[in-house]
Design an enzyme around this catalytic site. Structure first.
Site, PDB file in Angstrom:
ATOM      1  N   GLU A   1      -6.946  -7.310  -1.613  1.00 18.57           N
ATOM      2  CA  GLU A   1      -7.504  -7.336  -0.336  1.00 18.57           C
ATOM      3  C   GLU A   1      -8.971  -7.383  -0.242  1.00 18.57           C
ATOM      4  O   GLU A   1      -9.535  -6.067  -0.496  1.00 18.57           O
ATOM      5  CB  GLU A   1      -6.890  -6.409   0.550  1.00 18.57           C
ATOM      6  CG  GLU A   1      -5.497  -6.499   1.255  1.00 18.57           C
ATOM      7  CD  GLU A   1      -5.122  -5.694   2.288  1.00 18.57           C
ATOM      8  OE1 GLU A   1      -6.057  -5.080   2.804  1.00 18.57           O
ATOM      9  OE2 GLU A   1      -3.808  -5.664   2.664  1.00 18.57           O
TER      10      GLU A   1
ATOM     11  N   GLU B   1       0.671  -1.242  -0.056  1.00 17.04           N
ATOM     12  CA  GLU B   1      -0.036  -0.125   0.064  1.00 17.04           C
ATOM     13  C   GLU B   1       0.826   1.398  -0.072  1.00 17.04           C
ATOM     14  O   GLU B   1       0.479   2.261   0.750  1.00 17.04           O
ATOM     15  CB  GLU B   1      -1.026  -0.175   1.227  1.00 17.04           C
ATOM     16  CG  GLU B   1      -1.779  -1.109   1.216  1.00 17.04           C
ATOM     17  CD  GLU B   1      -2.645  -1.493   2.361  1.00 17.04           C
ATOM     18  OE1 GLU B   1      -2.574  -0.648   3.558  1.00 17.04           O
ATOM     19  OE2 GLU B   1      -3.686  -2.208   2.647  1.00 17.04           O
TER      20      GLU B   1
END
Length: 630
Positions: free
Chosen positions: A270, A216
């Site tokens: 995710e 991320e």
């Protein structure tokens, strides 16, 4: 001539017998293969590859050159799920992975927590609960592929996103950048980690089909050279499998690397099966029907985050600062409302997902039995230690400092500082007045004057009135690290303890005696060997309480509940189960059966403020009042 015929007949008979034996062997091989196939998911290309894994030549691993993934040139859909080895007792690894496979998933994803593998600079741990290689071998033996997410930053609702706190001893540290002291530390860690990972890659006959570059970074993006550095750090140490990244929609613009997956094929790295909880909030749930509906809409490769959450044992919970005026710490449980519960039990979400995944490769091959059951019978005897402050002075070495020193910069743990737990700061005062923290307490302090509790200072309350008294008195502040922020732009600011001056009547306090209460197993064992007083005597707080937990049958999972207690930490046989806090939402702590033994077990509770002395055990968890994930 008669002899010749006899010899010929004998030869023919031998040949016929050999042919018959060969046919029988072929038949047995066929039956054996049919048996193996009956134990696998029906006719999936993935599992054909796995069946042939020992004899197939691995020519082409996972590829992303078209609208769909391929493995050995055949179309391949990643149906993944996250289970973190460091959140699950090692004795339950196999149970959790078997249940994942039985649900129809084909790929395991896991993070690697740097702060656990290198708790002190240069001291590496890859054994027991942290035996990553054993976890990878287990996944491979069960027919699961692996996507590894080695960080060095992982987020994961884990303290400092998995980065070790000793990095913050450097006052100029710039985490997740190419700042030399950070990259030096990453290189040192990767030198140890990656050499353990390389042999388990697909090209080497192992289960790893892809490796994630950091995590991320598009949401952080402070250094344009950082992601190329991490990529090269992986490649130069022997990573050869497909590289990928993980970002939200906005982060995709800044978090990628050349050579990683392009825009196709699409994958949700995710896909959230639930959500985490914060102390003082509600318990988050995400209905099973909504999870299933969205998966069917996507019709692409996915990774369930998480398939099984487990537990933030010890002090490993992170904190959230997103959209908040001050950080809020995560609870101990990482149940996450996942398909497998915190204790590894099936949920309605699990069964619905199993039906969905069967559409991709037929009926699943097994249904696993429940491993964990509540402890059948326990009896307790409680005893109470001496008052809190006195015994600590006997066993903790005092550190003298004119000014406050933050937790990470204390000269303890081989000069790596204190990472977790509590720090006790004491100084002398001679007057009453107003104590002002100047917002320099990280994160929460119990304040005492002459051993009498005065109040709590935290982000919300930064002033306290101190009572009048005669002569010199000791002011004590027991400061707790409630968990470092794990996501966002404030990672460099996560030093704990007293991070600056604290004032009395607008004058900064000086000449501190500082004691480190990191509550490592060695500390707890040393403390519990001291003198204990009967529960009949009125306790002072904070205090350690010791109980004998007797188990009269083979131990299994249970949950501990402390309804008459306020806030603290629970240890069972020296293992830190984590924090409890009456503000909720979590009201129970998971006690894994493998951490208990038949007969006497030692239970130690560190309580900060109050207790009725009663400890309960229950067969099911209580995560508090629920609210739907928005």
């Amino acid at each position: 001539r008669v002899n010749t015929r006899s010899e010929l007949g004998a030869t023919v008979t031998k040949v016929l017998l050999l042919l018959l034996l060969l046919l029988l062997l072929l038949r047995m091989e066929s039956l054996s293969m049919l048996f193996v196939l009956s134990c696998e998911l029906h006719s999936s290309p993935l599992h054909r590859h796995r069946l042939e894994g020992r004899r197939m030549s691995r020519v082409e691993g996972l590829r992303a050159n078209s609208s769909q993934f391929t493995l050995e040139g055949e179309p391949f859909r990643i149906l993944g799920g996250s289970i973190h080895y460091f959140r699950v007792p090692r004795a339950y690894w196999e149970d959790r992975l078997l249940k994942m496979k039985a649900c129809g998933l084909n790929t395991l994803t896991t993070y690697v927590p740097w702060n656990m593998h290198e708790p002190e600079r240069g001291a590496f741990h890859f054994e027991d609960q942290l035996d990553l290689e054993a976890y990878l071998r287990l996944a491979g033996s069960l027919g699961l592929w692996v996507i590894l997410r080695p960080g060095p930053y992982i987020c994961a609702e884990w303290d400092l996103g998995g980065l070790p706190s000793w990095l913050l001893r450097d006052p100029n540290m710039k985490l997740r950048t190419t700042y030399p002291r950070f990259t030096d530390a990453v290189n040192s860690f990767f030198n140890q980690l990656i050499k353990k990972v390389v042999p388990h890659q697909y090209s080497e006959g192992g289960p790893i089909i892809a490796v994630q570059v950091e995590n991320e970074y598009g949401s952080y993006a402070k250094d344009g050279q950082y992601m190329p550095f991490i990529k090269e750090a992986l490649l130069s140490r022997g990573i050869t499998e497909l590289l990928l990244t993980s970002d939200n929609k906005e982060g995709l613009k800044h978090g990628g690397v050349k050579g990683g997956i392009p825009h196709k094929p699409k994958m949700v790295m995710e896909y959230w099966s639930g959500w985490f909880d914060l102390w003082g909030d509600l318990h988050h749930v995400y209905t099973a029907e909504d999870v299933v509906t969205e998966i069917l809409k996507l019709d692409m490769s996915i990774n369930l985050y998480v398939f099984h959450g487990g537990t933030n044992f010890g002090f490993m919970s992170g904190a959230s600062a997103v959209g908040m005026p001050a950080p809020k710490p995560m609870v101990t449980s990482y149940d996450y409302d996942a398909p497998l519960s915190e204790a590894g039990d099936y949920t309605a979400k699990y069964h619905l997902l199993r039906n969905v995944f069967s559409r991709y490769h037929g009926e699943c091959w097994c249904v696993c039995c429940r491993v964990g059951n509540p402890t059948s019978s326990v009896s307790l005897s409680l005893s109470l230690p001496s008052p809190f402050i006195s015994p600590l002075k006997l066993i903790l070495l005092p550190l003298k400092s004119e000014r406050p020193v933050n937790m990470e910069n204390l000269p303890v743990n081989n000069n790596n500082g204190q990472s977790y737990g509590y720090t006790l700061y004491e100084t002398s005062i001679t007057s009453e007045g107003t104590l002002n923290s100047k917002n320099n307490i990280r994160d929460r302090a119990l304040v005492f004057v002459a051993k009498h509790f005065v109040g709590v200072l935290d982000y919300k309350t930064q002033e306290l009135s101190l009572p009048d008294g005669k002569g010199k008195r000791i002011l004590s502040l027991m400061v707790e690290n409630c968990g470092r922020v794990n996501y966002g732009n404030t990672l460099d600011e996560q030093r704990k303890g007293l991070v600056g001056d604290i004032e009395l009547n607008k004058r900064p306090l000086r000449d501190f005696i500082i004691r480190s209460l990191d509550m490592k197993p060695g500390f707890v064992n040393r403390f519990t060997s001291g003198h204990w007083m009967s529960m009949r005597q009125r306790p002072t707080f904070p205090s350690f309480f010791q109980a004998r937990l007797y188990v009269n049958s083979p131990p299994k999972d249970t949950f501990i509940k402390l309804p008459g207690w306020s806030k603290g930490v629970v240890f069972i046989n020296g293992k830190n189960l984590g924090r409890y806090w009456s503000i909720g939402p979590q009201q129970t702590l998971y006690v894994p059966g493998p951490w208990l033994h038949r007969g006497d077990n030692q239970l130690v509770v560190f309580e900060e403020q109050e207790t009725d002395g009663k400890i309960q055990f229950t067969s099911s968890p209580d995560y508090g009042m629920a609210a739907d994930v928005q």
